[in-house]
Design a protein around this motif. Structure first.
Motif, mmCIF file in Angstrom:
data_model
loop_
_atom_site.group_PDB
_atom_site.id
_atom_site.type_symbol
_atom_site.label_atom_id
_atom_site.label_comp_id
_atom_site.label_asym_id
_atom_site.label_seq_id
_atom_site.Cartn_x
_atom_site.Cartn_y
_atom_site.Cartn_z
ATOM 1 N N THR A 1 -31.137 -54.681 25.618
ATOM 2 C CA THR A 1 -31.382 -53.617 26.512
ATOM 3 C C THR A 1 -31.448 -52.207 26.196
ATOM 4 O O THR A 1 -31.406 -51.358 25.924
ATOM 5 N N TYR A 2 -32.399 -51.939 27.588
ATOM 6 C CA TYR A 2 -32.997 -50.612 27.865
ATOM 7 C C TYR A 2 -32.857 -50.250 29.120
ATOM 8 O O TYR A 2 -32.876 -50.726 30.334
ATOM 9 N N GLU A 3 -31.399 -48.754 29.410
ATOM 10 C CA GLU A 3 -31.607 -48.894 30.743
ATOM 11 C C GLU A 3 -31.971 -47.150 30.981
ATOM 12 O O GLU A 3 -31.733 -46.457 30.169
ATOM 13 N N ALA A 4 -32.529 -47.224 32.039
ATOM 14 C CA ALA A 4 -33.157 -46.549 32.471
ATOM 15 C C ALA A 4 -32.679 -44.997 32.665
ATOM 16 O O ALA A 4 -31.590 -45.791 33.199
ATOM 17 N N ARG B 1 -38.158 -42.188 30.252
ATOM 18 C CA ARG B 1 -36.803 -42.470 29.433
ATOM 19 C C ARG B 1 -36.079 -43.441 29.163
ATOM 20 O O ARG B 1 -35.451 -43.879 30.618
ATOM 21 N N PHE B 2 -35.312 -43.774 28.603
ATOM 22 C CA PHE B 2 -33.758 -45.088 28.265
ATOM 23 C C PHE B 2 -33.182 -44.755 27.538
ATOM 24 O O PHE B 2 -33.298 -44.127 26.355
ATOM 25 N N GLY C 1 -31.311 -47.010 24.314
ATOM 26 C CA GLY C 1 -31.830 -48.596 24.050
ATOM 27 C C GLY C 1 -30.653 -48.531 22.575
ATOM 28 O O GLY C 1 -29.965 -47.589 22.603
ATOM 29 N N GLN D 1 -35.521 -55.882 31.730
ATOM 30 C CA GLN D 1 -35.414 -55.034 30.236
ATOM 31 C C GLN D 1 -33.206 -54.420 30.549
ATOM 32 O O GLN D 1 -32.898 -53.659 29.390
ATOM 33 N N SER D 2 -32.907 -54.304 31.872
ATOM 34 C CA SER D 2 -31.441 -53.259 31.630
ATOM 35 C C SER D 2 -29.962 -54.791 31.493
ATOM 36 O O SER D 2 -30.602 -56.104 31.713
ATOM 37 N N THR E 1 -24.329 -47.675 31.019
ATOM 38 C CA THR E 1 -25.738 -47.642 31.524
ATOM 39 C C THR E 1 -25.680 -46.030 32.867
ATOM 40 O O THR E 1 -24.363 -46.173 33.524
#
Ligand code: CTP
Ligand code: CA
Length: 227
Positions: free
Chosen positions: A22-25, A30-31, A33, A76-77, A105
């Motif tokens: 998952t990508y945490e903004a 930017r994130f 990951g 994504q998240s 997150t």
């Protein structure tokens, strides 16, 4: 018809598979990951499909092609993965959570790109919901629920603890100690522990072969609990 039944023993069953990171903004560019490639989850989704199941794949960002003929939900998240997973879960017979979900997150996502200023910088994080644990709390006796565990120490003890705490039927322990196993590689070395505490140690093999081993156990379990 008989040969179709033998080839497709999961015909009529629904499966949910999560895969990838998952990508945490943090801000618009930017994130946070992780290195999960999604290969293990995609291989499981493909195998379940091959066995005749109707598969929904919920995937974080990966470099892999979207599998053919598999309903795929891209997220994504961790929150988006939770939302998608909980909406598919009630009608799924088989649930395999192979995604590497962020445990934390950012509390706030900056609306503007964060500018560099001081020499050190920190971001406040909050815990995400443990999707697998939530599904474990809500699962019925007819569902087969499979989780993964990534450990670097006291592997078996930690994996068994997760199996029990999250109310799983199986946990797949990924060994990080072996070369060629883990993130990014095409091979994996796993130990699969069942609720009944049967422990199966597998050799280093391709992720496709590992997926076949996992799905074989799922098949036997589904036949027993949901014939
Ligand atoms: N998992 C999940 N939701 C989260 C975190 C993890 O569904 N927010 C799932 C993963 O998909 C995996 C399993 O939980 O199937 C175990 O993940 P792992 O990171 O090994 O365990 P955690 O419970 O997060 O514990 P820790 O990271 O502290 O070892
Ligand atoms: Ca974790």
């Amino acid at each position: 018809i008989q040969s179709l039944d033998l080839d497709q023993p999961l015909k009529g069953k629904k499966a949910l598979v999560t895969a990838g990171p998952t990508y945490e903004a943090i801000d618009p560019v930017r994130f946070i990951g992780n290195y999960s490639s999604g290969k293990m989850g995609y291989a499981i989704a493909n195998r379940l499909k091959q066995l005749g199941a109707q598969v929904t794949l919920i995937t974080g960002p990966t470099a892999l092609p979207i599998p053919q003929e598999i309903e795929t939900i891209s997220i994504q998240s961790a929150q988006q993965m939770y939302d998608a997973s909980t909406s598919v879960f009630p009608t799924a017979d088989i649930i395999v959570m192979s995604a590497a979900v962020a445990d934390y997150t950012p509390i706030d996502i900056s609306k503007e790109k964060i500018k560099k200023k001081s020499d050190t910088f920190s971001i406040q994080l909050k815990k995400t919901t443990d999707i697998l644990a939530f599904l474990g709390q809500h699962k019925t006796s007819k569902q087969t629920l499979v989780g993964f565990a990534l450990e670097t120490n006291n592997e078996l003890v930690h994996a068994k603890e997760k199996l029990i705490r999250k109310n799983l039927d199986f946990i797949v322990l990924n060994s990080m100690k072996d070369k060629g196993a883990g993130f990014g590689t095409d091979t994996n070395k796993v130990t699969i522990i069942s609720k009944e505490d049967t422990i199966k140690n597998f050799q280093l093999k391709t992720k496709v072969e590992v997926a076949n081993d996992i799905c074989e156990l799922i098949l036997v379990h589904q036949k027993a609990v949901n014939p």
